[in-house]
Design an enzyme around this catalytic site. Sequence first.
Site, short mmCIF file in Angstrom:
data_model
loop_
_atom_site.label_atom_id
_atom_site.label_comp_id
_atom_site.label_asym_id
_atom_site.label_seq_id
_atom_site.Cartn_x
_atom_site.Cartn_y
_atom_site.Cartn_z
N ASP A 95 63.61 -3.56 37.31
CA ASP A 95 64.92 -4.02 36.82
C ASP A 95 66.03 -3.24 37.52
OD1 ASP A 95 63.84 -5.57 34.22
OD2 ASP A 95 62.78 -3.68 34.45
N HIS A 107 61.89 -3.40 29.11
CA HIS A 107 61.63 -4.24 30.28
C HIS A 107 61.44 -5.67 29.78
CE1 HIS A 107 60.15 -6.10 33.83
NE2 HIS A 107 59.00 -6.38 33.24
P1 NAX Z 1 47.01 -10.26 37.37
O1 NAX Z 1 46.59 -11.16 36.28
O2 NAX Z 1 47.02 -10.74 38.78
O3 NAX Z 1 46.10 -8.95 37.34
C1 NAX Z 1 45.84 -8.24 36.19
C2 NAX Z 1 44.47 -7.62 36.34
O4 NAX Z 1 44.26 -6.75 35.24
C3 NAX Z 1 43.34 -8.65 36.32
O5 NAX Z 1 42.53 -8.47 37.47
C4 NAX Z 1 42.59 -8.33 35.04
O6 NAX Z 1 41.19 -8.52 35.16
C5 NAX Z 1 42.92 -6.85 34.84
N1 NAX Z 1 42.81 -6.37 33.47
C6 NAX Z 1 43.11 -7.02 32.32
N2 NAX Z 1 42.82 -6.25 31.26
C7 NAX Z 1 42.35 -5.09 31.74
C8 NAX Z 1 41.87 -3.91 31.14
N3 NAX Z 1 41.82 -3.79 29.81
N4 NAX Z 1 41.46 -2.91 31.94
C9 NAX Z 1 41.49 -3.04 33.28
N5 NAX Z 1 41.91 -4.14 33.90
C10 NAX Z 1 42.34 -5.15 33.15
O7 NAX Z 1 48.44 -9.71 36.92
P2 NAX Z 1 49.53 -8.96 37.81
O8 NAX Z 1 50.43 -9.96 38.43
O9 NAX Z 1 48.87 -7.95 38.68
O10 NAX Z 1 50.39 -8.25 36.67
C11 NAX Z 1 49.87 -7.19 35.90
C12 NAX Z 1 50.78 -6.88 34.73
O11 NAX Z 1 52.05 -6.42 35.18
C13 NAX Z 1 51.08 -8.06 33.83
O12 NAX Z 1 50.97 -7.64 32.47
C14 NAX Z 1 52.52 -8.41 34.13
O13 NAX Z 1 53.16 -9.04 33.06
C15 NAX Z 1 53.06 -7.04 34.41
N6 NAX Z 1 54.34 -6.95 35.13
C16 NAX Z 1 55.19 -5.94 34.80
C17 NAX Z 1 56.39 -5.73 35.45
C18 NAX Z 1 57.30 -4.61 35.07
O14 NAX Z 1 58.39 -4.52 35.65
N7 NAX Z 1 56.98 -3.71 34.13
C19 NAX Z 1 56.83 -6.65 36.52
C20 NAX Z 1 55.72 -7.43 37.14
C21 NAX Z 1 54.64 -7.89 36.21
O15 NAX Z 1 55.02 -9.11 35.64
#
Ligand code: NAX
Length: 327
Positions: free
Chosen positions: A161, A189
């Site tokens: 952000d 966020h």
């Molecule tokens: P993806 O769905 O591409 O990847 C997430 C990965 O995490 C998957 O491979 C899944 O198997 C794994 N996972 C799920 N639960 C798990 C656990 N308990 N232990 C270990 N691995 C686990 O998502 P991606 O685009 O990489 O985004 C990841 C996260 O970042 C999401 O929650 C998303 O909302 C968040 N974001 C946060 C942002 C921020 O500014 N704070 C911005 C970007 C993003 O949207």
Amino acid sequence: SKKPVRVAVTGAAGQIGYALLFRIASGEMLGKDQPVILQLLEIPDEKAQKALKGVMMELEDCAFPLLAGMEAHSDPMTAFKDTDYALLVGSRPRGPGMERAELLSINGAIFTAQGKALDKVASRNVKVLVVGNPANTNAYIAMKSAPGLPRENFTAMLRLDHNRALSQVAAKTGVKVGDIEKLTVWGNHSPTMYADYRFATANGKAIKDMINDQEWNANVFLPTVGKRGAAIIEARGLSSAASAANAAIDHMRDWALGSSGKWVTMGVPSNGEYGIPKDTMFGFPVTTENGKYTIVKDLPIDAFSQERINKTLQELKDEQAGVAHLV
Ligand code: NAX
């Protein structure tokens, strides 16, 4: 040469993981002289573990001189063993039609387990960054689940952000993005975050005077920054990944190596600053030095800013109330 440090990354086979791991291994996060051991966590699911192996093959194929070791894990208790840094990226973001209670309970389970594991097995100095959404509340749950670790070791990512706000202000004023100082983002966020350029300067000049347009601030700038994540999903068909990974690198690098007096934004547990209740994981302006951050204190808060801060705080209070039974 330096002793390797251990960096745990969860959700390592996801989109952000793919944009993040190569930069950590090349030294962009902790310095070009700091070897790293990557401790990668994915869910036990066969497909996720297989995808993780593929990412590790690519990491090998980069032959990064700083990559001193690499491990695949499916259990946080082993993934977080002795870790110095933990980037908690994996979570369950809100899907279409998902109820808020469901979102909070799924993530509640993930982040209580990961907080407990950090508490038991991580380095006592571990620096934790939560990226996975809802990031502030997930960081709050992890912190509360790790009573044996200092609370200030837990942070949430507001840096994306912050960086988005910097770019919008640079585009509006025509100043170089790298010349802007003292900008911050308050709160959660989420679209309620309050990006604040009231104190910002570029080459000694006040950004507020250059813009001098409260209508633009309230009706263009804040909605643009707040809804930027949704705009990227709309355009790309996928959520922000490279920019999120870049923000995670910025956050950790500044925390570990210092911001040289510059303000950066971190989501950190409040100590009561600006009337934010203790322990609320809130975006604040901070400076960083010697591996510690300090919240910038006693900034004046005008009526417009107070209203925005109240709104984003209320959202965080509601999220915290939703997980109160877990912490
Ligand atoms: P993806 O769905 O591409 O990847 C997430 C990965 O995490 C998957 O491979 C899944 O198997 C794994 N996972 C799920 N639960 C798990 C656990 N308990 N232990 C270990 N691995 C686990 O998502 P991606 O685009 O990489 O985004 C990841 C996260 O970042 C999401 O929650 C998303 O909302 C968040 N974001 C946060 C942002 C921020 O500014 N704070 C911005 C970007 C993003 O949207």
